[in-house]
Enzyme design. Structure first.
Site, PDB file in Angstrom:
ATOM      1  N   GLY A  66      11.582   0.521   3.379  1.00  0.00           N
ATOM      2  CA  GLY A  66      11.180   1.994   3.370  1.00  0.00           C
ATOM      3  C   GLY A  66      10.139   2.230   2.280  1.00  0.00           C
ATOM      4  N   ASP A  67      10.452   1.947   0.979  1.00  0.00           N
ATOM      5  CA  ASP A  67       9.506   2.337  -0.183  1.00  0.00           C
ATOM      6  C   ASP A  67       8.206   1.519  -0.011  1.00  0.00           C
ATOM      7  OD1 ASP A  67      11.811   3.528  -1.337  1.00  0.00           O
ATOM      8  OD2 ASP A  67      12.457   1.617  -2.266  1.00  0.00           O
TER       9      ASP A  67
END
Length: 304
Positions: free
Chosen positions: A248-249
């Site tokens: 997600g980062d």
């Protein structure tokens, strides 16, 4: 400039061994220290994309010194506030199962918070601040939200990678992008989705509430981008998912970095999807060659 904010970074102590037998002495096959933190993950991807960025946050003690040394080895520029307490150590055990023991983090004083907020005076129009990761002691739950008026007054954009009410509280300040997955989006409104069309209806509600772009991640099923210009879909890339940590980062980093350079949210969505998938397909944060290998699979189409 893009600034990534990790207020509670960690020096990750990663242990490799075949299996763990509780109550007995275990010996590792390998161990290493790595700089950890969601904002730091964003900086790593931005560096791979050759997009200038600076990591902000708090570090202290000998563990903080080692964390910064690890970042320097990766050529990540940082400007952390030095604190009197010690940066936390998280233990990551890679055996027959992966086990993590995460520390709560250091105590941050009011003086140190003031020193961090002074960093915001460096912001200029067009800068982007990406805030992600857990808060630490001494920082109230509104810490990120309290920074937003100053960021917007400087003419900068922001992203807060969070969920639930904390995410909803940022919308009045018009975040550049938010990235709920389909489960988190449903939870925001206390509903369940019977179709993608219904899911997109709720994504559009987030636009009405202030978000400029809404990315919905759906793991192997790809994702959607919703903004004022339309709805866009990208199927999931084909590959073996072996690492959800940092995916997600990486998606956020790909979007923010590309948008920073192009001002094109659709292209930013495409690169974000490639970065997220590339990290999911490797044991660590993806490198440029891995992103490039996935990118041809990411085909973005407008949903009619």
């Amino acid at each position: 400039m893009i600034y990534t904010v990790t207020v509670n970074p960690a020096l990750d102590y990663v242990l490799q061994l075949d299996k763990v037998i509780t109550g007995e002495v275990n010996r590792t096959d390998d161990c290493q220290f790595l700089a950890g933190g969601k904002g730091i993950n964003v900086s790593q991807i931005l560096n791979q994309l050759k997009i200038e960025n600076t990591a902000w946050g708090f570090v202290g003690g000998f563990t903080g010194q080692e964390l910064v040394r690890q970042l320097n080895k990766k050529h990540i520029v940082s400007d952390f506030v030095q604190i009197s307490d010690t940066t936390r150590v998280n233990v990551k055990i890679h055996a027959e199962k992966e086990t993590e023991i995460n520390s709560a983090g250091p105590q941050i004083t009011e003086q140190e918070i003031t020193a961090f907020k002074a960093r915001l005076s460096d912001l200029n129009k067009g800068d982007i601040v990406v805030m992600s990761g857990s808060l630490t002691k001494g920082l109230g739950q509104d810490f990120y939200k309290d920074l937003l008026p100053t960021i917007k007054e400087a003419g900068a954009e922001f992203v807060v990678d969070t969920t639930g009410q904390a995410l909803l509280d940022t919308l009045e300040f018009k975040p550049l992008v938010i990235k709920p997955n389909h489960h988190e989006l449903a939870d925001l409104f206390g509903v369940t989705f019977d179709s993608n069309e219904e899911m997109l209806t709720y994504a559009k509600k987030l636009l009405d509430m202030g978000a400029q772009n809404v990315m919905i991640s759906m793991a192997k099923d790809g994702g959607y981008l919703v903004n004022k210009n339309g709805v866009y879909h990208a199927p999931g890339a084909k590959g073996t998912a072996i690492n959800s940590v940092g995916a997600g980062d990486s998606m956020i980093a790909g979007f923010v970095g590309t948008y920073f350079e192009t001002q094109d949210p659709v292209e930013a969505f495409k690169i974000g999807m490639a970065c997220g998938a590339a990290t999911a397909f490797t044991k660590d944060i993806a490198v440029k060659s891995q992103i490039d290998a996935v990118l041809p699979q990411i085909k973005v189409s407008e949903v009619k």
